[in-house]
Write an enzyme that holds these catalytic residues in place. Sequence first.
Site, PDB file in Angstrom:
ATOM      1  N   SER A  11       6.016  -2.501  -0.881  1.00 47.21           N
ATOM      2  CA  SER A  11       6.448  -3.152  -2.113  1.00 47.21           C
ATOM      3  C   SER A  11       5.449  -2.885  -3.219  1.00 47.21           C
ATOM      4  O   SER A  11       4.280  -2.561  -2.962  1.00 47.21           O
ATOM      5  CB  SER A  11       6.579  -4.663  -1.888  1.00 47.21           C
ATOM      6  OG  SER A  11       6.759  -5.348  -3.117  1.00 47.21           O
ATOM      7  N   HIS A  12       5.894  -3.029  -4.449  1.00 43.23           N
ATOM      8  CA  HIS A  12       4.991  -2.941  -5.587  1.00 43.23           C
ATOM      9  C   HIS A  12       4.049  -4.141  -5.632  1.00 43.23           C
ATOM     10  O   HIS A  12       3.032  -4.094  -6.322  1.00 43.23           O
ATOM     11  CB  HIS A  12       5.788  -2.881  -6.892  1.00 43.23           C
ATOM     12  CG  HIS A  12       6.451  -1.558  -7.127  1.00 43.23           C
ATOM     13  ND1 HIS A  12       7.497  -1.097  -6.367  1.00 43.23           N
ATOM     14  CD2 HIS A  12       6.189  -0.590  -8.044  1.00 43.23           C
ATOM     15  CE1 HIS A  12       7.861   0.095  -6.810  1.00 43.23           C
ATOM     16  NE2 HIS A  12       7.083   0.429  -7.821  1.00 43.23           N
ATOM     17  N   SER A  13       4.391  -5.192  -4.928  1.00 39.60           N
ATOM     18  CA  SER A  13       3.597  -6.416  -4.923  1.00 39.60           C
ATOM     19  C   SER A  13       3.012  -6.652  -3.534  1.00 39.60           C
ATOM     20  O   SER A  13       3.751  -6.708  -2.548  1.00 39.60           O
ATOM     21  CB  SER A  13       4.471  -7.610  -5.319  1.00 39.60           C
ATOM     22  OG  SER A  13       3.854  -8.833  -4.974  1.00 39.60           O
TER      23      SER A  13
END
Length: 250
Positions: A11-13
């Site tokens: 994920s980007h997070s």
Amino acid sequence: MSVRVSFVIVSHSASLAAGVCELAAQMSPDVHFEAAGGTEDGRIGTSYDLVESALEAALAAVDGDGSGVIVLTDLGSATMTVESVIDMSDEPERVRFVDTCLVEGAVASSVRAQLGEDLDQVADVAASLAPRLDDALAQEAPSPAAGEPGGGGAPASSTWAQGDAVVADPVGLHARPAAAFVRLAGTFDAEVTVNGADGGSVLELMALGITQGQSVHIEANGADATAAVAALTDMLESATPQQPESKETM
């Protein structure tokens, strides 16, 4: 049967990746998860090195015939990073990137991994959760009437059983209880339904919204149908009470 499939959640997070792993692990306690979220300096984004490290760890966590890693992502650029990492992997044949719903795909497919299914089987479950353009059209189409081809009617097998159970768990048939039901149902040679929903799908069981004290109807079709209904009924009615999770919304 030992678990043969592990997961990498990209994920980007970092928080999102870790959260998906945490949630899925509640349903599948023996499955290995690796989170690869954010950049190496803690920013929003993706990192080739983090994904590569996570994939190597996930591959090392499983072995044997049919073993491997399922990789799930959140957004397009994460997908590009994953594809690059897989291309450079020493064992690309043991990796399956599945473009599907991240949370639902992780939960549903990891439960099948918990049952010992192989890489291709688990990947198929994850892929089945991918949004499709024809889903809305299928929902609008009228269901076949009983007796018509594809409609209801007599059970497909002469080995068929049914029963009713009153759900004892304080949180009903949600989250972990649903996953426990799927794991137990998977030990029998029978197709199981609960109020018409697939007893092998955590998401379908959770979608029923069954709460404590409600009665459910279980049907099973297959060689172990009678034993399956008996065991699943007993599980639902004599489940060890859990402390309800605070603000549980599932």
